[in-house]
Each structure stands twice: as structure tokens, then as C-alpha cells.
Design a protein around this motif. Structure first.
Motif, PDB file in Angstrom:
ATOM      1  N   GLY A  46      61.949  32.336  38.207  1.00  0.00           N
ATOM      2  CA  GLY A  46      60.931  32.734  37.245  1.00  0.00           C
ATOM      3  C   GLY A  46      59.526  32.625  37.825  1.00  0.00           C
ATOM      4  O   GLY A  46      58.685  33.516  37.638  1.00  0.00           O
ATOM      5  N   GLN A  47      59.275  31.553  38.536  1.00  0.00           N
ATOM      6  CA  GLN A  47      57.959  31.383  39.170  1.00  0.00           C
ATOM      7  C   GLN A  47      57.751  32.411  40.274  1.00  0.00           C
ATOM      8  O   GLN A  47      56.649  32.933  40.447  1.00  0.00           O
ATOM      9  CB  GLN A  47      57.821  29.970  39.737  1.00  0.00           C
ATOM     10  N   ALA A  48      58.796  32.710  41.031  1.00  0.00           N
ATOM     11  CA  ALA A  48      58.684  33.727  42.079  1.00  0.00           C
ATOM     12  C   ALA A  48      58.350  35.085  41.478  1.00  0.00           C
ATOM     13  O   ALA A  48      57.493  35.821  41.998  1.00  0.00           O
ATOM     14  CB  ALA A  48      59.974  33.799  42.891  1.00  0.00           C
ATOM     15  N   LEU A  49      58.996  35.420  40.374  1.00  0.00           N
ATOM     16  CA  LEU A  49      58.710  36.678  39.691  1.00  0.00           C
ATOM     17  C   LEU A  49      57.276  36.694  39.173  1.00  0.00           C
ATOM     18  O   LEU A  49      56.569  37.698  39.299  1.00  0.00           O
ATOM     19  CB  LEU A  49      59.698  36.882  38.539  1.00  0.00           C
ATOM     20  N   ARG A  50      56.825  35.585  38.634  1.00  0.00           N
ATOM     21  CA  ARG A  50      55.450  35.482  38.127  1.00  0.00           C
ATOM     22  C   ARG A  50      54.443  35.733  39.238  1.00  0.00           C
ATOM     23  O   ARG A  50      53.494  36.507  39.079  1.00  0.00           O
ATOM     24  CB  ARG A  50      55.243  34.104  37.518  1.00  0.00           C
ATOM     25  N   TYR A  51      54.627  35.091  40.377  1.00  0.00           N
ATOM     26  CA  TYR A  51      53.697  35.271  41.494  1.00  0.00           C
ATOM     27  C   TYR A  51      53.773  36.679  42.075  1.00  0.00           C
ATOM     28  O   TYR A  51      52.767  37.229  42.523  1.00  0.00           O
ATOM     29  CB  TYR A  51      53.935  34.222  42.577  1.00  0.00           C
ATOM     30  N   ALA A  52      54.955  37.285  42.060  1.00  0.00           N
ATOM     31  CA  ALA A  52      55.087  38.656  42.550  1.00  0.00           C
ATOM     32  C   ALA A  52      54.305  39.615  41.661  1.00  0.00           C
ATOM     33  O   ALA A  52      53.584  40.494  42.156  1.00  0.00           O
ATOM     34  CB  ALA A  52      56.555  39.061  42.604  1.00  0.00           C
ATOM     35  N   VAL A  53      54.411  39.443  40.349  1.00  0.00           N
ATOM     36  CA  VAL A  53      53.656  40.295  39.425  1.00  0.00           C
ATOM     37  C   VAL A  53      52.162  40.056  39.598  1.00  0.00           C
ATOM     38  O   VAL A  53      51.373  41.002  39.611  1.00  0.00           O
ATOM     39  CB  VAL A  53      54.111  40.052  37.966  1.00  0.00           C
ATOM     40  N   MET A  54      51.769  38.809  39.753  1.00  0.00           N
ATOM     41  CA  MET A  54      50.345  38.512  39.954  1.00  0.00           C
ATOM     42  C   MET A  54      49.825  39.164  41.224  1.00  0.00           C
ATOM     43  O   MET A  54      48.698  39.672  41.262  1.00  0.00           O
ATOM     44  CB  MET A  54      50.119  36.994  40.008  1.00  0.00           C
ATOM     45  N   ALA A  55      50.622  39.168  42.276  1.00  0.00           N
ATOM     46  CA  ALA A  55      50.200  39.787  43.535  1.00  0.00           C
ATOM     47  C   ALA A  55      50.130  41.306  43.409  1.00  0.00           C
ATOM     48  O   ALA A  55      49.238  41.941  43.982  1.00  0.00           O
ATOM     49  CB  ALA A  55      51.159  39.397  44.649  1.00  0.00           C
ATOM     50  N   LEU A  56      51.051  41.890  42.659  1.00  0.00           N
ATOM     51  CA  LEU A  56      51.040  43.342  42.485  1.00  0.00           C
ATOM     52  C   LEU A  56      49.862  43.806  41.629  1.00  0.00           C
ATOM     53  O   LEU A  56      49.244  44.831  41.913  1.00  0.00           O
ATOM     54  CB  LEU A  56      52.354  43.812  41.854  1.00  0.00           C
ATOM     55  N   VAL A  57      49.557  43.064  40.585  1.00  0.00           N
ATOM     56  CA  VAL A  57      48.468  43.447  39.691  1.00  0.00           C
ATOM     57  C   VAL A  57      47.125  43.112  40.332  1.00  0.00           C
ATOM     58  O   VAL A  57      46.225  43.949  40.361  1.00  0.00           O
ATOM     59  CB  VAL A  57      48.619  42.755  38.317  1.00  0.00           C
ATOM     60  N   SER A  58      46.980  41.941  40.831  1.00  0.00           N
ATOM     61  CA  SER A  58      45.797  41.408  41.537  1.00  0.00           C
ATOM     62  C   SER A  58      44.473  41.947  40.996  1.00  0.00           C
ATOM     63  O   SER A  58      43.736  42.637  41.683  1.00  0.00           O
ATOM     64  CB  SER A  58      45.908  41.638  43.038  1.00  0.00           C
ATOM     65  N   ARG A  59      44.212  41.636  39.752  1.00  0.00           N
ATOM     66  CA  ARG A  59      42.939  42.040  39.150  1.00  0.00           C
ATOM     67  C   ARG A  59      41.793  41.281  39.788  1.00  0.00           C
ATOM     68  O   ARG A  59      41.911  40.105  40.106  1.00  0.00           O
ATOM     69  CB  ARG A  59      42.957  41.728  37.649  1.00  0.00           C
ATOM     70  N   PRO A  60      40.649  41.933  39.957  1.00  0.00           N
ATOM     71  CA  PRO A  60      39.496  41.209  40.507  1.00  0.00           C
ATOM     72  C   PRO A  60      38.972  40.210  39.475  1.00  0.00           C
ATOM     73  O   PRO A  60      39.038  40.443  38.269  1.00  0.00           O
ATOM     74  CB  PRO A  60      38.478  42.314  40.771  1.00  0.00           C
ATOM     75  N   ARG A  61      38.496  39.116  39.963  1.00  0.00           N
ATOM     76  CA  ARG A  61      37.950  38.090  39.086  1.00  0.00           C
ATOM     77  C   ARG A  61      36.583  38.529  38.588  1.00  0.00           C
ATOM     78  O   ARG A  61      35.837  39.205  39.319  1.00  0.00           O
ATOM     79  CB  ARG A  61      37.854  36.774  39.821  1.00  0.00           C
ATOM     80  N   PRO A  62      36.207  38.156  37.389  1.00  0.00           N
ATOM     81  CA  PRO A  62      34.881  38.503  36.895  1.00  0.00           C
ATOM     82  C   PRO A  62      33.803  37.749  37.664  1.00  0.00           C
ATOM     83  O   PRO A  62      34.071  36.680  38.229  1.00  0.00           O
ATOM     84  CB  PRO A  62      34.927  38.075  35.430  1.00  0.00           C
ATOM     85  N   PRO A  63      32.569  38.283  37.701  1.00  0.00           N
ATOM     86  CA  PRO A  63      31.512  37.568  38.414  1.00  0.00           C
ATOM     87  C   PRO A  63      31.217  36.241  37.748  1.00  0.00           C
ATOM     88  O   PRO A  63      31.334  36.091  36.520  1.00  0.00           O
ATOM     89  CB  PRO A  63      30.306  38.513  38.321  1.00  0.00           C
ATOM     90  N   ARG A  64      30.858  35.271  38.571  1.00  0.00           N
ATOM     91  CA  ARG A  64      30.555  33.942  38.054  1.00  0.00           C
ATOM     92  C   ARG A  64      29.199  33.941  37.371  1.00  0.00           C
ATOM     93  O   ARG A  64      28.235  34.479  37.884  1.00  0.00           O
ATOM     94  CB  ARG A  64      30.545  32.918  39.177  1.00  0.00           C
ATOM     95  N   ALA A  65      29.153  33.337  36.218  1.00  0.00           N
ATOM     96  CA  ALA A  65      27.875  33.183  35.513  1.00  0.00           C
ATOM     97  C   ALA A  65      27.212  31.900  35.991  1.00  0.00           C
ATOM     98  O   ALA A  65      27.829  30.851  35.995  1.00  0.00           O
ATOM     99  CB  ALA A  65      28.115  33.146  34.021  1.00  0.00           C
ATOM    100  N   ASP A  66      25.974  32.017  36.420  1.00  0.00           N
ATOM    101  CA  ASP A  66      25.267  30.807  36.886  1.00  0.00           C
ATOM    102  C   ASP A  66      24.467  30.159  35.826  1.00  0.00           C
ATOM    103  O   ASP A  66      23.970  30.540  34.912  1.00  0.00           O
ATOM    104  CB  ASP A  66      24.350  31.162  38.059  1.00  0.00           C
TER     105      ASP A  66
END
Length: 66
Positions: A46-66
Motif C-alpha cells: 500500500g505504501q509503495a502504491l502511494r509513493y508511486a502515485v505521488m511520483a507520477l502526479v508530482s504536483r509542484p509545491r506552492p510558493p512559500r509565504a514569508d
């Protein structure tokens, strides 16, 4: 269960909470081994599948608010 040392008590609680108590008593050795392997592999797959989906989707992180 107060007669058990701390580690023994923790192990007994873990075995009971995970449902492994029935695994220790019921079935043949082969059936217990197959069940133990399934219990170990299921969360891992289950964890392997989760990480595989995360790697395939790989959304960019939002910019950090300072």
C-alpha cells in the motif's frame, strides 16, 4: 497482565491489537506463515502504491509565504 515486564506487556498488547493472537493459535504452520506474510506485505505494498502515485502526479509545491 501486571506480572509481565514492560516489554512483555507491550508485546502482548501489540499481538492482541493487530489480530495476531488468532494467528498464533489457529491453522497449520503453512497457513500461519502465509497469513503472517500477507500481514507484512499488505501495508508495504500500500505504501509503495502511494509513493508511486505521488511520483507520477508530482504536483509542484506552492510558493512559500514569508
Amino acid at each position: 497482565m501486571t506480572h509481565r515486564p514492560g516489554a512483555g506487556l507491550a508485546l502482548a498488547r501489540a499481538v492482541t491489537a493487530t489480530g495476531l493472537a488468532g494467528l498464533c493459535v489457529h491453522g497449520t504452520v503453512r497457513r500461519r506463515a502465509v497469513t503472517a506474510a500477507a500481514l507484512a506485505l499488505c501495508p508495504g505494498s500500500g505504501q509503495a502504491l502511494r509513493y508511486a502515485v505521488m511520483a507520477l502526479v508530482s504536483r509542484p509545491r506552492p510558493p512559500r509565504a514569508d
